[in-house]
Structures are given as C-alpha cells and as structure tokens.
Design a protein around this motif. Structure first.
Motif, PDB file in Angstrom:
ATOM      1  N   VAL A  80     -28.489   0.956  19.955  1.00 52.73           N
ATOM      2  CA  VAL A  80     -28.186   1.517  21.274  1.00 52.73           C
ATOM      3  C   VAL A  80     -29.034   2.742  21.575  1.00 52.73           C
ATOM      4  O   VAL A  80     -28.893   3.351  22.645  1.00 52.73           O
ATOM      5  CB  VAL A  80     -26.690   1.889  21.375  1.00 52.73           C
ATOM      6  CG1 VAL A  80     -25.819   0.655  21.203  1.00 52.73           C
ATOM      7  CG2 VAL A  80     -26.318   2.962  20.345  1.00 52.73           C
TER       8      VAL A  80
ATOM      9  N   ASP B 223     -41.565   2.400  25.911  1.00 52.61           N
ATOM     10  CA  ASP B 223     -40.167   2.762  25.700  1.00 52.61           C
ATOM     11  C   ASP B 223     -39.397   1.537  25.203  1.00 52.61           C
ATOM     12  O   ASP B 223     -39.498   0.444  25.794  1.00 52.61           O
ATOM     13  CB  ASP B 223     -39.548   3.294  26.994  1.00 52.61           C
ATOM     14  CG  ASP B 223     -40.211   4.586  27.462  1.00 52.61           C
ATOM     15  OD1 ASP B 223     -40.639   5.368  26.585  1.00 52.61           O
ATOM     16  OD2 ASP B 223     -40.304   4.802  28.676  1.00 52.61           O
ATOM     17  N   TYR B 224     -38.604   1.732  24.140  1.00 54.25           N
ATOM     18  CA  TYR B 224     -37.909   0.630  23.482  1.00 54.25           C
ATOM     19  C   TYR B 224     -36.503   1.079  23.119  1.00 54.25           C
ATOM     20  O   TYR B 224     -36.093   2.203  23.416  1.00 54.25           O
ATOM     21  CB  TYR B 224     -38.667   0.211  22.211  1.00 54.25           C
ATOM     22  CG  TYR B 224     -40.087  -0.223  22.471  1.00 54.25           C
ATOM     23  CD1 TYR B 224     -40.383  -1.562  22.713  1.00 54.25           C
ATOM     24  CD2 TYR B 224     -41.136   0.702  22.472  1.00 54.25           C
ATOM     25  CE1 TYR B 224     -41.691  -1.973  22.954  1.00 54.25           C
ATOM     26  CE2 TYR B 224     -42.445   0.303  22.712  1.00 54.25           C
ATOM     27  CZ  TYR B 224     -42.718  -1.039  22.950  1.00 54.25           C
ATOM     28  OH  TYR B 224     -44.011  -1.430  23.191  1.00 54.25           O
ATOM     29  N   THR B 225     -35.770   0.185  22.453  1.00 59.00           N
ATOM     30  CA  THR B 225     -34.456   0.539  21.929  1.00 59.00           C
ATOM     31  C   THR B 225     -34.369   0.125  20.462  1.00 59.00           C
ATOM     32  O   THR B 225     -35.018  -0.830  20.022  1.00 59.00           O
ATOM     33  CB  THR B 225     -33.311  -0.149  22.700  1.00 59.00           C
ATOM     34  OG1 THR B 225     -33.473  -1.573  22.640  1.00 59.00           O
ATOM     35  CG2 THR B 225     -33.290   0.308  24.149  1.00 59.00           C
TER      36      THR B 225
ATOM     37  N   SER C 206     -32.352   4.981  22.462  1.00 56.45           N
ATOM     38  CA  SER C 206     -33.614   4.885  23.197  1.00 56.45           C
ATOM     39  C   SER C 206     -34.738   5.460  22.350  1.00 56.45           C
ATOM     40  O   SER C 206     -34.605   6.539  21.765  1.00 56.45           O
ATOM     41  CB  SER C 206     -33.518   5.655  24.516  1.00 56.45           C
ATOM     42  OG  SER C 206     -32.535   5.088  25.358  1.00 56.45           O
TER      43      SER C 206
END
Length: 434
Positions: A343, A338-340, A345
């Motif tokens: 802003v 999981d990353y960004t 996701s």
C-alpha cells in the motif's frame, strides 16, 4: 521451430563451486535435466581445480555415448551430432547455474502482492529473461485478508511450477525498523494467523521473516521450523542475544543483512554480528550498490567464507553462506516513475526506489544478473563464489539444492550463458532456451 530433444553445449567455461573448468554439458529437454558434464583434459585458468569423479566424466573428457572424431580444436574433441541432437559451440562463453532469487516482490510493472496470475507471470518472465530460473514470490505486510487472498492464489502458481513458493516478509516486524512496510499494518506474531496462512499455502508457504524481539516471536519461529517453513530474522531491533535465541529456535536466514535492522556496534553487535558468526545462518545481501556499499559486501563475503550452513559442503558442493537477492519491486525493468509496494507509494529516480516521502529505501530495481555481475566487478568476488551466492546458496537455504543451484548431472537444466562482460547471452529453463 521445435527444439531438439538433446542439446550439447561445448567449448564452454563451466562455473562450478570449486572453480572454472573448460568443458561442456548435455541436457535432455524431455526430462528437463542435465544428463552429462564433461571437462577438457587439462584445467585452464586459476581456481580450476575441481575434483573429477564428483561428476560422470568419461576418459579424456568425451561423452561415453557420443561419436567423436579425433580431430581436435585445441584440447576440445569435435563430436558429430546424433539424431535429434543439437550441438552448440559456446566459443568460450561462461555457463553458470540458473539464478535462484529467494527474496523478490515483482518486476515489469507487476507485483506478486496482487496474487493475480497475469502479474506473477509478467514478473517471472522478466526475471527469467535475466537469468533467474527459480524465484520466490515475496509479499510485504498487509491485512490478514489481503495476505490470505495472495497466499492462496500464489499457492496455485507454485503448484504449477511458475514460482518456487511464497515468502511472507511481515507482518510480524518491528515498527522501528519497518522500512517500506506500512507501520499501521504491523502486528505482534500471531501463531493462529500464521497457521491459517500456512494452510492456505498448501505446502507452498516456504519462508517468513520475523522480528525476534516481538512477543511470541520465538514460538512462531519454532512453529515455522517444525512445519518446514524457513524462518528468517529481519526488520528487527533485536540484540545479538535475542537474535541468537531465534537461531537456536530454528531460524536459519538473515533477511537483507544490515538493511532494516539494528546496526552493528562494537559493544553490542546486534543481529549483524549474531548472523555473521553463526555457521547455521544464510545471510541475504541486496548487492545493488544502494543498499550495501561494495566494501561492506566484501567484508560479508570474507566473514562467511568456508562456512556452509549446517556444516559440511552440502548438496552440490560450495562453501559460502551469502545469498544474493534482488528485493526487486514492480519498477524493475520499467525505468523511473511512481509505483506502489503493497500500500506504500514509491518513487523511482535514477533507478533508486524510495518511499514517496523519502524516508526509506523501498526495495530495488535490479535483476540477479545485475547483482551477480556487481559481485564480480565491484565487490571483487571470484566468479565461482558469485555464482554460488546467486544460485547454490539460496537453493540450499530453501531446501531445493538437490534439484537446482549447480551444474550437476541429474539436476534441472537451468543455466545462464554469459559473455566476456558477464552480460546474459542466453537462458535455459528445464532444458529449453527461453
């Protein structure tokens, strides 16, 4: 160990805009440039017809300033190293120009969006290790304060030579084609905001993507072109007519063609048709097998063959308008997780990056070495055309083809050595091995 001031690469397959030639080149680490390119007496392989005389090629393929034995290994003269010179026999490996990525957001868990030097360095080092020796720093849509802070910080890194400049992918994008951009932060083109951001960039804000159908967009495109900033059409629902108006106003790039734009229709071609049929325009492709199917990429290469932006061969030769890009985000090189992105996701599974809600692709996890190799092996593009799309064409679009993008004497000694499977074996930046 200190690297020798001069390195001569011999017995290589040099990938040039016109084809592949057996030969070698000499680089000077002191000034970071290619000083000499030589070819074997006889061309080898199909597509090797590169006109001698475009480069300084001494008689019989020898360097004019080297002491050469007349013992030969095939057609390759054996040279004795001079003092301070290292000779590297590449045993037939390919040498391509260092890759130029004009659209990339991060790698190795780091994003350019933060504006932090340590994040930028981590991303740059990962892409350099995979052959990208010249890279832009892409920013996705953010508030004006966030973008101002990031642009100002990245301008410092561009001044130091870490990155080639800053690309604003937003915030002047169509909400209907926002992709992985936060729709709540999108806004109509604001010429004064753009002026403020450009001032903070101190000449290093090099590119901006705009949806041309938005109010005031064509005026902003003109402002960008007048200021020497590359204007690109992207994240757009524009018709073909509106897209052509943007190109007439000075836009010169189509941001990741097909993706986040009105699709091609036989009665209204939209930005895809307007971009493919305009010889002034460089078209970006994310060649990861996710954003674009191989047969569609093949169609784009065929449609743009022999049409160089601006007309003519351009600096360093070449004839294509396709610029391979990665659109890589922080997950590149990191694996699933999981990353960004800004802003937003992002969830990466099996190497595919999607917004956490699954509504859109969110950049890619590839390197330019991956995009280049896929162009040859999956799309079926000749190696010299793939190298052009990964190096010379984006360099030309950014206005830096006089310095990088091809294996020419006088240009930066940025190059990639590839093995027979087109995997990266070694990378040189500014005449020094990484």
């Amino acid at each position: 160990m200190t690297q020798a001031a001069v390195t001569s690469l011999t017995n290589a397959r040099l990938v040039l805009p016109g084809g592949v030639r057996r030969g070698g080149l000499t680089v000077d680490a002191a000034n970071g440039r290619i000083t000499d390119v030589t070819f074997d007496p006889e061309p080898t392989g199909a597509g090797d017809g590169v006109a001698e005389g475009r480069r300084p090629v001494p008689a019989e393929g020898e360097r004019a300033d080297a002491a050469a034995d007349r013992d030969v290994r095939g057609n390759q003269p054996v040279t004795r190293p001079r003092q301070g010179e290292t000779v590297v026999d590449l045993d037939g490996q390919y040498v391509v120009p260092g890759f130029v990525d004009m659209h990339v957001h991060g790698a190795a868990g780091a994003s350019y969006q933060t504006g932090r030097a340590d994040d930028a360095l981590r991303a740059v080092e990962h892409h350099r290790a995979n052959g990208t020796t010249t890279t832009m720093a892409g920013l996705v849509t953010g508030s004006e304060r966030e973008l101002r802070d990031a642009v100002a910080a990245l301008a410092e890194l561009a001044a130091d030579g870490l990155i080639a400049g800053v690309h604003l992918e937003g915030p002047y994008l169509a909400a209907s084609r926002c992709g992985a951009h936060d729709p709540g932060l999108l806004r109509d083109p604001d010429r004064e905001e753009f002026r403020r951001l450009r001032a903070l960039g101190r000449g290093h804000l090099k590119m901006i993507t705009v949806a041309p159908e938005l109010p005031g967009a064509l005026d902003l495109v003109r402002d960008a072109a007048d200021a020497g900033v590359v204007a690109a059409v992207g994240h757009t629902d524009a018709t073909a007519e509106t897209t052509r108006a943007a190109y007439d106003a000075g836009a010169r790039v189509a941001t990741h063609l097909f993706n986040a734009m009105r699709p091609l229709h036989h009665r209204e071609g939209g930005p895809v048709t307007a971009s493919l049929t305009d010889p002034r325009v460089t078209v970006e492709l994310i060649n990861d097998g996710v954003h674009i199917a191989p047969d569609v990429a093949r169609l784009v290469f065929a449609a743009t063959d022999g049409a160089t932006p601006g007309g003519g061969a351009g600096t360093g030769g070449g004839s294509g308008r396709v610029a391979l890009i990665t659109d890589a985000m922080a997950a590149t090189g990191m694996g699933d997780g999981d990353y960004t992105l800004g802003v937003m996701s992002v969830r990466v599974r099996d190497g595919k990056a999607l917004l956490a809600d699954g509504s859109s692709i969110a950049g890619s996890t590839i390197t330019m070495a991956d995009a280049f190799r896929r162009a040859v092996t999956s799309v079926g593009v000749p190696i010299e055309r793939a190298a052009e799309a990964a190096s010379l064409t984006p360099a030309r679009a950014l206005g830096i083809a006089d310095r990088v993008g091809s294996l020419d004497a006088g240009k930066a000694a940025d190059l990639v050595v590839l093995d027979g499977d087109l995997a990266v074996a070694r990378v040189m930046k500014g005449g020094r091995w990484l």
